[in-house]
Design a protein around this motif. Structure first.
Motif, short mmCIF file in Angstrom:
data_model
loop_
_atom_site.label_atom_id
_atom_site.label_comp_id
_atom_site.label_asym_id
_atom_site.label_seq_id
_atom_site.Cartn_x
_atom_site.Cartn_y
_atom_site.Cartn_z
N LEU A 27 0.80 -1.23 0.00
CA LEU A 27 0.00 0.00 0.00
C LEU A 27 0.83 1.28 0.00
CD1 LEU A 27 -2.75 -1.12 2.51
CD2 LEU A 27 -2.86 -1.10 0.02
N ASN A 28 2.12 1.18 0.18
CA ASN A 28 3.03 2.34 0.10
C ASN A 28 2.67 3.47 1.05
OD1 ASN A 28 4.33 1.02 -2.05
ND2 ASN A 28 2.89 1.90 -3.52
N GLY A 29 2.52 3.15 2.32
CA GLY A 29 2.28 4.24 3.28
C GLY A 29 1.61 3.76 4.55
N ASP A 30 2.03 4.40 5.65
CA ASP A 30 1.47 4.04 6.96
C ASP A 30 0.00 4.40 7.08
OD1 ASP A 30 3.81 2.96 8.00
OD2 ASP A 30 4.55 4.93 8.67
N GLU A 31 -0.41 5.50 6.47
CA GLU A 31 -1.79 5.95 6.61
C GLU A 31 -2.77 4.90 6.06
OE1 GLU A 31 -4.45 9.52 4.80
OE2 GLU A 31 -2.48 10.06 5.58
N ARG A 32 -2.47 4.38 4.87
CA ARG A 32 -3.35 3.36 4.27
C ARG A 32 -3.29 2.05 5.04
NH1 ARG A 32 -2.45 2.99 -1.97
NH2 ARG A 32 -4.52 2.07 -2.00
N VAL A 33 -2.13 1.72 5.59
CA VAL A 33 -1.99 0.48 6.37
C VAL A 33 -2.84 0.59 7.64
CG1 VAL A 33 -0.39 -0.97 7.68
CG2 VAL A 33 0.28 -0.07 5.44
N LEU A 43 -10.64 -0.33 9.04
CA LEU A 43 -11.76 -0.75 8.18
C LEU A 43 -12.26 -2.14 8.56
CD1 LEU A 43 -10.58 0.57 4.69
CD2 LEU A 43 -12.50 1.40 6.06
N ASP A 44 -11.36 -3.03 8.94
CA ASP A 44 -11.79 -4.36 9.38
C ASP A 44 -12.71 -4.23 10.59
OD1 ASP A 44 -10.70 -6.20 7.58
OD2 ASP A 44 -8.75 -6.16 8.58
N ARG A 45 -12.31 -3.43 11.54
CA ARG A 45 -13.11 -3.24 12.76
C ARG A 45 -14.43 -2.55 12.43
NH1 ARG A 45 -9.33 -0.99 16.29
NH2 ARG A 45 -9.87 1.07 15.55
N ASN A 46 -14.39 -1.52 11.60
CA ASN A 46 -15.61 -0.79 11.23
C ASN A 46 -16.59 -1.69 10.48
OD1 ASN A 46 -14.58 1.48 12.39
ND2 ASN A 46 -14.11 2.51 10.48
N PHE A 47 -16.08 -2.54 9.60
CA PHE A 47 -16.96 -3.43 8.84
C PHE A 47 -17.68 -4.39 9.79
CE2 PHE A 47 -17.98 -7.27 6.51
CZ PHE A 47 -18.71 -6.74 5.46
N ASN A 48 -16.95 -4.95 10.74
CA ASN A 48 -17.57 -5.87 11.69
C ASN A 48 -18.63 -5.15 12.52
OD1 ASN A 48 -16.00 -8.01 10.83
ND2 ASN A 48 -14.42 -7.66 12.34
N ASP A 49 -18.36 -3.92 12.91
CA ASP A 49 -19.35 -3.14 13.66
C ASP A 49 -20.59 -2.86 12.81
OD1 ASP A 49 -17.76 -3.08 15.92
OD2 ASP A 49 -16.98 -1.07 15.53
N MET A 50 -20.38 -2.53 11.54
CA MET A 50 -21.52 -2.27 10.65
C MET A 50 -22.38 -3.52 10.49
SD MET A 50 -20.13 0.32 7.65
CE MET A 50 -19.73 -1.03 6.63
N MET A 51 -21.74 -4.68 10.35
CA MET A 51 -22.49 -5.92 10.22
C MET A 51 -23.29 -6.20 11.50
SD MET A 51 -22.26 -7.40 7.29
CE MET A 51 -22.36 -5.81 6.55
N ARG A 52 -22.66 -5.97 12.64
CA ARG A 52 -23.34 -6.19 13.92
C ARG A 52 -24.55 -5.26 14.04
NH1 ARG A 52 -18.91 -5.71 16.70
NH2 ARG A 52 -18.22 -7.83 16.44
N LYS A 111 -5.39 2.33 8.00
CA LYS A 111 -6.79 2.31 7.57
C LYS A 111 -7.30 0.88 7.37
CE LYS A 111 -9.77 5.01 4.57
NZ LYS A 111 -9.85 5.95 3.46
N VAL A 112 -6.41 -0.03 6.97
CA VAL A 112 -6.80 -1.44 6.79
C VAL A 112 -7.34 -2.00 8.11
CG1 VAL A 112 -5.93 -3.79 6.39
CG2 VAL A 112 -5.20 -1.93 4.91
#
Length: 170
Positions: A110-116, A122-131, A118-119
């Protein structure tokens, strides 16, 4: 006068027939879409792939390299969770070690700490959205043992995630 009444009556009949019928009642899900038949349900993993790909703005090359690494990361986390169902602290330590290990792999792609960073977010946010979606639909989210998840724990996790996102914004 009879012609006038006949014309009005025909106009009202034409308008009434052009109206859509009301949607059928759907029990708990008033006003929502009915659930699709079991065979037509979208795969949650496919939804997650689309969500993360869009949020990270992955190019085709990046996505081709990213998803095998991400899948290995998720498999390792799942293995650690399964091995430490009773020992939460041990699981958290292993999860941190796994995140550190994959941090470097994601950084190469991903060439950068910011995007890493965010990964992981995003995993945590997706699980929260599903819940949240499951709760909105009246389903009971299951905990690791297949029992209903504890609302207090879920509430604390959601508060922690909100606090994390406000800290990063500042």
């Amino acid at each position: 006068m009879k012609r006038f009444l006949l014309i009005i009556l025909m106009g009202v009949a034409a308008i009434a027939q052009a109206q859509e019928p009301p949607p059928p009642k759907m029990g708990r899900m008033q006003g929502g879409m009915p659930p699709p038949p079991p065979g037509d349900r979208p795969n949650i993993e496919a939804i997650k792939v689309a969500y993360i790909t869009k949020q990270l703005n992955l190019s085709a090359e990046e996505a081709q390299q990213f998803w095998p690494v991400h899948n290995a990361y998720m498999a390792e986390l799942k293995k650690a969770r399964d091995a430490n169902r009773e020992a939460e602290l041990v699981f958290e330590e292993q999860a941190l070690t796994i995140r550190k290990k994959y941090n470097n792999d994601f950084k190469k792609i991903l060439n950068g700490d910011e995007r890493v960073n965010k990964v992981f977010k995003l995993d945590r946010n997706f699980n929260d959205m599903m819940r949240q979606e499951m709760m909105k639909r009246g389903m009971k989210p299951k905990g690791p043992e297949g029992r209903p998840d504890k609302p207090e724990l879920r509430k604390r996790l959601m508060q922690r995630n909100r606090a994390d996102s406000t800290i990063r914004k500042n």
